[in-house]
Structures are given as C-alpha cells and as structure tokens.
Design a protein around this motif. Sequence first.
Motif, PDB file in Angstrom:
ATOM      1  N   ALA A   2     -94.189  -7.682  25.296  1.00  0.00           N
ATOM      2  CA  ALA A   2     -92.751  -7.657  25.611  1.00  0.00           C
ATOM      3  C   ALA A   2     -92.536  -8.006  27.073  1.00  0.00           C
ATOM      4  CB  ALA A   2     -92.161  -6.287  25.296  1.00  0.00           C
ATOM      5  N   LEU A   3     -91.516  -8.817  27.317  1.00  0.00           N
ATOM      6  CA  LEU A   3     -91.021  -9.100  28.659  1.00  0.00           C
ATOM      7  C   LEU A   3     -89.641  -8.460  28.749  1.00  0.00           C
ATOM      8  CD1 LEU A   3     -91.274 -10.589  31.408  1.00  0.00           C
ATOM      9  CD2 LEU A   3     -90.125 -12.539  30.307  1.00  0.00           C
ATOM     10  N   VAL A   4     -89.505  -7.446  29.606  1.00  0.00           N
ATOM     11  CA  VAL A   4     -88.320  -6.592  29.562  1.00  0.00           C
ATOM     12  C   VAL A   4     -87.625  -6.531  30.926  1.00  0.00           C
ATOM     13  CG1 VAL A   4     -87.451  -4.271  29.095  1.00  0.00           C
ATOM     14  CG2 VAL A   4     -89.358  -5.193  27.755  1.00  0.00           C
ATOM     15  N   PRO A   5     -86.430  -7.085  31.051  1.00  0.00           N
ATOM     16  CA  PRO A   5     -85.588  -6.774  32.208  1.00  0.00           C
ATOM     17  C   PRO A   5     -84.919  -5.420  31.976  1.00  0.00           C
ATOM     18  CG  PRO A   5     -84.482  -8.370  30.805  1.00  0.00           C
ATOM     19  CD  PRO A   5     -85.820  -8.107  30.172  1.00  0.00           C
ATOM     20  N   ASN A   6     -84.785  -4.630  33.040  1.00  0.00           N
ATOM     21  CA  ASN A   6     -84.257  -3.274  32.891  1.00  0.00           C
ATOM     22  C   ASN A   6     -83.440  -2.917  34.125  1.00  0.00           C
ATOM     23  OD1 ASN A   6     -84.698  -0.681  31.100  1.00  0.00           O
ATOM     24  ND2 ASN A   6     -84.802   0.025  33.214  1.00  0.00           N
ATOM     25  N   VAL A   7     -82.367  -2.151  33.919  1.00  0.00           N
ATOM     26  CA  VAL A   7     -81.583  -1.636  35.028  1.00  0.00           C
ATOM     27  C   VAL A   7     -81.431  -0.128  34.832  1.00  0.00           C
ATOM     28  CG1 VAL A   7     -79.404  -2.178  33.842  1.00  0.00           C
ATOM     29  CG2 VAL A   7     -79.406  -1.769  36.313  1.00  0.00           C
ATOM     30  N   MET A   8     -81.602   0.620  35.915  1.00  0.00           N
ATOM     31  CA  MET A   8     -81.482   2.074  35.847  1.00  0.00           C
ATOM     32  C   MET A   8     -80.648   2.561  37.025  1.00  0.00           C
ATOM     33  SD  MET A   8     -84.451   5.005  35.547  1.00  0.00           S
ATOM     34  CE  MET A   8     -85.245   4.618  37.110  1.00  0.00           C
ATOM     35  N   TRP A   9     -79.699   3.426  36.729  1.00  0.00           N
ATOM     36  CA  TRP A   9     -78.880   4.063  37.754  1.00  0.00           C
ATOM     37  C   TRP A   9     -79.175   5.561  37.758  1.00  0.00           C
ATOM     38  CZ3 TRP A   9     -76.799   0.754  34.058  1.00  0.00           C
ATOM     39  CH2 TRP A   9     -76.333  -0.478  34.523  1.00  0.00           C
ATOM     40  N   THR A  10     -79.357   6.128  38.949  1.00  0.00           N
ATOM     41  CA  THR A  10     -79.569   7.558  39.097  1.00  0.00           C
ATOM     42  C   THR A  10     -78.597   8.075  40.154  1.00  0.00           C
ATOM     43  OG1 THR A  10     -81.920   7.321  38.575  1.00  0.00           O
ATOM     44  CG2 THR A  10     -81.221   9.394  39.592  1.00  0.00           C
ATOM     45  N   TRP A  11     -77.812   9.064  39.759  1.00  0.00           N
ATOM     46  CA  TRP A  11     -76.849   9.670  40.681  1.00  0.00           C
ATOM     47  C   TRP A  11     -77.222  11.126  40.876  1.00  0.00           C
ATOM     48  CZ3 TRP A  11     -72.759  13.365  40.509  1.00  0.00           C
ATOM     49  CH2 TRP A  11     -71.876  13.311  41.604  1.00  0.00           C
ATOM     50  N   ARG A  12     -77.508  11.512  42.135  1.00  0.00           N
ATOM     51  CA  ARG A  12     -77.928  12.875  42.452  1.00  0.00           C
ATOM     52  C   ARG A  12     -76.960  13.515  43.442  1.00  0.00           C
ATOM     53  NH1 ARG A  12     -82.543   9.736  43.022  1.00  0.00           N
ATOM     54  NH2 ARG A  12     -84.218  10.125  41.512  1.00  0.00           N
ATOM     55  N   GLN A  13     -76.576  14.718  43.132  1.00  0.00           N
ATOM     56  CA  GLN A  13     -75.808  15.526  44.085  1.00  0.00           C
ATOM     57  C   GLN A  13     -76.274  16.965  43.920  1.00  0.00           C
ATOM     58  OE1 GLN A  13     -71.568  15.061  43.953  1.00  0.00           O
ATOM     59  NE2 GLN A  13     -71.236  16.254  45.799  1.00  0.00           N
ATOM     60  N   VAL A  14     -77.341  17.306  44.634  1.00  0.00           N
ATOM     61  CA  VAL A  14     -77.939  18.635  44.542  1.00  0.00           C
ATOM     62  C   VAL A  14     -78.109  19.198  45.944  1.00  0.00           C
ATOM     63  CG1 VAL A  14     -79.120  18.224  42.353  1.00  0.00           C
ATOM     64  CG2 VAL A  14     -80.270  17.653  44.491  1.00  0.00           C
ATOM     65  N   ASP A  15     -78.195  20.533  46.019  1.00  0.00           N
ATOM     66  CA  ASP A  15     -78.299  21.172  47.324  1.00  0.00           C
ATOM     67  C   ASP A  15     -79.684  21.043  47.934  1.00  0.00           C
ATOM     68  OD1 ASP A  15     -79.417  22.749  45.382  1.00  0.00           O
ATOM     69  OD2 ASP A  15     -78.651  24.650  46.152  1.00  0.00           O
ATOM     70  N   ASN A  16     -80.720  20.930  47.088  1.00  0.00           N
ATOM     71  CA  ASN A  16     -82.089  20.804  47.579  1.00  0.00           C
ATOM     72  C   ASN A  16     -82.884  19.967  46.586  1.00  0.00           C
ATOM     73  OD1 ASN A  16     -84.785  21.093  48.315  1.00  0.00           O
ATOM     74  ND2 ASN A  16     -84.581  23.240  48.884  1.00  0.00           N
ATOM     75  N   PRO A  17     -83.320  18.760  46.968  1.00  0.00           N
ATOM     76  CA  PRO A  17     -84.026  17.900  46.004  1.00  0.00           C
ATOM     77  C   PRO A  17     -85.303  18.509  45.452  1.00  0.00           C
ATOM     78  CG  PRO A  17     -83.341  16.641  47.939  1.00  0.00           C
ATOM     79  CD  PRO A  17     -83.113  18.085  48.263  1.00  0.00           C
ATOM     80  N   LEU A  18     -86.006  19.334  46.247  1.00  0.00           N
ATOM     81  CA  LEU A  18     -87.257  19.931  45.781  1.00  0.00           C
ATOM     82  C   LEU A  18     -87.040  21.206  44.984  1.00  0.00           C
ATOM     83  CD1 LEU A  18     -89.644  19.497  48.846  1.00  0.00           C
ATOM     84  CD2 LEU A  18     -89.596  18.173  46.728  1.00  0.00           C
ATOM     85  N   ASP A  19     -85.950  21.902  45.256  1.00  0.00           N
ATOM     86  CA  ASP A  19     -85.696  23.177  44.590  1.00  0.00           C
ATOM     87  C   ASP A  19     -84.191  23.344  44.381  1.00  0.00           C
ATOM     88  OD1 ASP A  19     -85.873  25.718  43.548  1.00  0.00           O
ATOM     89  OD2 ASP A  19     -86.102  26.703  45.487  1.00  0.00           O
ATOM     90  N   PRO A  20     -83.586  22.584  43.482  1.00  0.00           N
ATOM     91  CA  PRO A  20     -82.131  22.641  43.323  1.00  0.00           C
ATOM     92  C   PRO A  20     -81.654  23.938  42.685  1.00  0.00           C
ATOM     93  CG  PRO A  20     -83.099  21.186  41.688  1.00  0.00           C
ATOM     94  CD  PRO A  20     -84.215  21.572  42.607  1.00  0.00           C
ATOM     95  N   ASP A  58     -77.908  24.224  42.801  1.00  0.00           N
ATOM     96  CA  ASP A  58     -76.527  23.849  42.553  1.00  0.00           C
ATOM     97  C   ASP A  58     -76.418  22.333  42.610  1.00  0.00           C
ATOM     98  OD1 ASP A  58     -73.822  23.838  42.169  1.00  0.00           O
ATOM     99  OD2 ASP A  58     -73.296  24.600  44.151  1.00  0.00           O
ATOM    100  N   GLY A  59     -75.861  21.734  41.560  1.00  0.00           N
ATOM    101  CA  GLY A  59     -75.671  20.287  41.580  1.00  0.00           C
ATOM    102  C   GLY A  59     -75.958  19.656  40.237  1.00  0.00           C
ATOM    103  N   VAL A  60     -75.942  18.324  40.245  1.00  0.00           N
ATOM    104  CA  VAL A  60     -76.084  17.583  38.997  1.00  0.00           C
ATOM    105  C   VAL A  60     -76.859  16.298  39.243  1.00  0.00           C
ATOM    106  CG1 VAL A  60     -73.897  16.353  39.344  1.00  0.00           C
ATOM    107  CG2 VAL A  60     -74.795  16.646  37.019  1.00  0.00           C
ATOM    108  N   VAL A  61     -77.588  15.861  38.224  1.00  0.00           N
ATOM    109  CA  VAL A  61     -78.301  14.588  38.247  1.00  0.00           C
ATOM    110  C   VAL A  61     -77.957  13.838  36.961  1.00  0.00           C
ATOM    111  CG1 VAL A  61     -80.531  13.415  38.359  1.00  0.00           C
ATOM    112  CG2 VAL A  61     -80.207  15.583  39.581  1.00  0.00           C
TER     113      VAL A  61
END
Length: 542
Positions: free
Chosen positions: A354-372, A374-377
């Motif tokens: 398979a030859l696959v083009p791909n697009v991915m969006w990630t939206w992060r709004q958390v208080d601590n990326p390593l130990d959240p 409060d927030g959402v991903v």
Amino acid sequence: MLAEGIVLRGSENIVELLKPYLPENGASQRRVQAMLGEVLATEGYFSPVFEFSNEDGTTALYVAPGPRTTVSNVDMRIDGPIEEPRRSMLRNGWPLPIGSAFRQAAWNDAKLQILSDLLAVEHAGARLVDSLAEIDTETQRADVRVHYDAGPRYRFGELQVEGLQRYPEDLVSRYNRGFREGDSYREDLLRAFQSTLLTTPYFASAEVALDLAQSEDDGEGFATAPVRVSVRERPAHRFGVGVGVSSNTGARVEANYHTPNLLNKAWVLDGGLRIEQKKQTLYSDVFLPPDETGRRHGVGLMVEATDIEGLKTDRYAFGAQTVLQRGNLEQRLSLNWERERREPDGAMATTNSALVPNVMWTWRQVDNPLDPRDGVVWQAQMGGGSKALASDQDFLRLQGRWQQYFPIGRLDTVALRAELGVTLADLRKNIPQDYLFRTGGTGSVRGYSYQSLGVTEGSATVGGRYMGVLSAEATHWFNETWGVAAFVDAGEAADNVEDLNLAVGYGLGARWKSPAGPIGLDLAYGQRTSSWQIHFALAIPF
C-alpha cells in the motif's frame, strides 16, 4: 495539643496557627508572648491577649487574638509612560482592596503581583520604588502605600545568540514564531520562545531575556532592546541501550543511536534496534530543522516482524512526513509505502502492499502534558490507498480519538476516552494490518490480551474494518506520588458495524508519579473471557 510543655487554649484556628511556633521548653512567659505575638501580627492581629494558668502541673496559655486589622486606604502611584486604560486596570486590580484582612503574606503578594503585571507587557524595566503599611493598633486600620516606576516602554530588537558551536544562528531564529523585531515587548512571548528551544533536540539549556543595558530610545516613546539568547548544545552523539518489559509486547532489549547534526546540517538522526518477545523492529528516521513557515520535514524506514494473537507479520516500510505546530493544533502530513507478508495460524499467507497519503490533526489543551489533570485532547486522521497508485486494494481509513481530564478536589482526576475507526473498502483482503483495526491490552481495552479483539481468521485474530473503544477511569491520589485507580473499558474490532459487540473489562490499579509521568500497574477482569489480566509498562535505561 501538648508542645514543649505548654498547652494552648483558644479558638481552633488560632491554636493550629500558633502550635508550630511555640518556643523551646523553659522559655520565659515574656519570650513566649513576644514570639507568638509576632506570628499573630503577620496574620493581622496586632492586639492579642495572653493569659497563663496552671492546670494540674501543666502550663496552659489562653490566647485571644483580638480584632483583625483591615485595609482602610490604598495609595498606589505608578510613574512612567502608561496609557490611562492600563493604569486604571492596574489600580482596580490591586489584590489587597479596602476592607480586606491585612496579612503580611497577602501584602507581599499584592506588591509583587502588580510588579509582575507591569513587567509582563512593554515595561521590562519596571521596579517597586517604595512601599509602606501604617498600622493603627487602636482602630485596627491599615493604610498602605506603594510606588512603582514603570520605566520606558520596550520593543523587541534583534536576536543576539551566544553559545553556538556547531549550528548557525538562523537555526535559533527558526524556532521563534511568537514575535518579530519591532514588536512590543511581552514577557510571555520570551518564555514561550525559551520553552520551545528547550524542547528541540539541539539544546540542553536555553535562556532568553531582553538586554536592557543595550536598549536605545527610538524617538517614538519606546526603547528598543536586543533579545539575548544563551544556549548550551546537546552532545553531538548519543548511544543508548536498555531493557524493559510491557504487558502488551513482553520483555525487550534495545539499542539506539541519536545525533542532532547529521552531515553537519542540523539534521536529526534517530536509529535503533528493538527486540521484544512479540515484536522486533529495526528503524531509522531523519528530521530536518523547521523551515521558514515552521514546518518540520522528515523521512524514515523500518523493518518489523510481529507474532501477536496467532498472526505473524513481516513488513518493511519507508515514508516522508511534514509536521506543523500552530498553538495547540498540530498537523501531520505523511506519505508511506509498505509491503507486508501476513501469515495467520490455520489460514493462507498473503502479501500486501500500500502507498498511503495520510493527514492527522491533534489538538491539545491540557494543564500538564506529562501528567494532565484538566483539559482535552482531540485527534483525527484520514488516509487511504488506490490500486491505481501502487496499492493492492482501494480503501479509505478514518480514525478519531477523544480524551478528557476532569480535576476532582485537590489531587484526584477522572479521565474519559473514546475512539472510533473505520476502513471503507469492499473487502479487507489485500489491506495491510496497519490500516485495519485490532484492539485490547494496555492503553486500549484492559482485561484482554494485546490486540486480541478483532476478526478471527483461521485460529488467529486479524484486523477488521471497524473499531470502537470507550473508557472511564477515576484516580485517587493518597499524596503527591502514590494513587489508586478504578476503571471500566469497553471495545471491539470487527468487519461489520453490526458485529461491534463491545467487550467489557474493569478493575483496579496502582499509580506512581515518576519523573517521566505516571506509571500504572492494573489488574483487570475481562467479562467476555472470564479471566484476569495484569497490565503494566516498565523500562529501565542504562
């Protein structure tokens, strides 16, 4: 309540306040009164009454703190070229207003808060000139005066970089996406620039500050000062070996190599060999520095063999990607080609490409990326292949993921997660496993073996065209380090929507906040299989 031979009497909050400050046994009554009086004064009680008595051979001290002093007048003066709306906002935002209790800690915090607000925008040289709190102990009134000098308004000047040995100066400027020369000074933009530099593979330390000593008046009411960037580069080469174990893929050993300056072009090379019980991987990736728009480009190749739930796969793949970060949103575009040989136990082996083009969006709004807490991903991706473009099957793969964290009380957390996936195709035949779905295991549906939920082919579990996962977890922390979690997971992967009969797992787990983030050990019961599973992940680098 006994502390050094003295029993305190009085209101509960006053007793709790004073107990840690009782002097050593044998101190005179005068010394006790003086020391405890100082403590009460810091809380706004300037007229306390102390009464000593003897209770069965024990000294008892009754403390009546008296009325609390409150702020009766605030005189704030700010010198400097501040526009009136902002000057009024600073005055109105004074944190110790008239009528509030006068406490030494609150008085100190209020002075620093206004100074911080001045320093944050335009006035990088602001200072506290003078401050005074006049206390009238008879009327319990506090008159406070503060005097600030805002200094000139500043603009960002040119970048001046120190500490570079292997890299050109424009590598540093490429990571500055927040301000340009001539923009009005804002402290948060400097801090964001500094944080960004620290996350790059090039620098072990970075300090970014406005150099006020070199500022020049631009004749327009502003002073322009250069931005001094001091960095210390990471080592040019890093070799690593390690051992670890995961409940998903078993014990592992690993060796890797990293250099941030391949061919002396600031290209980052990561390569390594990872041997696990269920998966063996040889990989190499090269990432370029960000371009003028902030995009990072990279290429990579991988050879991998797996033996999971009766399905053996051998595949090799290579591809290219570009990543753009804008605030909380990350966009990742990729083009990957892979060839896979799959051999299910009890079924025919096949080879798929398979030859696959791909697009991915990630939206992060958390208080601590390593130990959240409060927030959402949110994450969404879309990719596909076509027979007309080097793929063995026409397909379109869509996948979405949501995870939200809710703080409960001071330390506790509730986390909710949902994941959906669909591969649109007439048949799953000739589609590589990477573009189909299996689930189960740590990070998915606990209570079931890794990738054990899917479509049965022969006696093996293979990927299906549809997938759904739900999860809820509540964590109670006993202290800042240790906690316990209760969770419920449900999920399934199938070839048809009507076959998505979710498998449920639930259980309890221990949590430890390591320097790299929380590590969990879970004991989960799989309702479908009526069996228990242990889920964990542990790695020991050396």
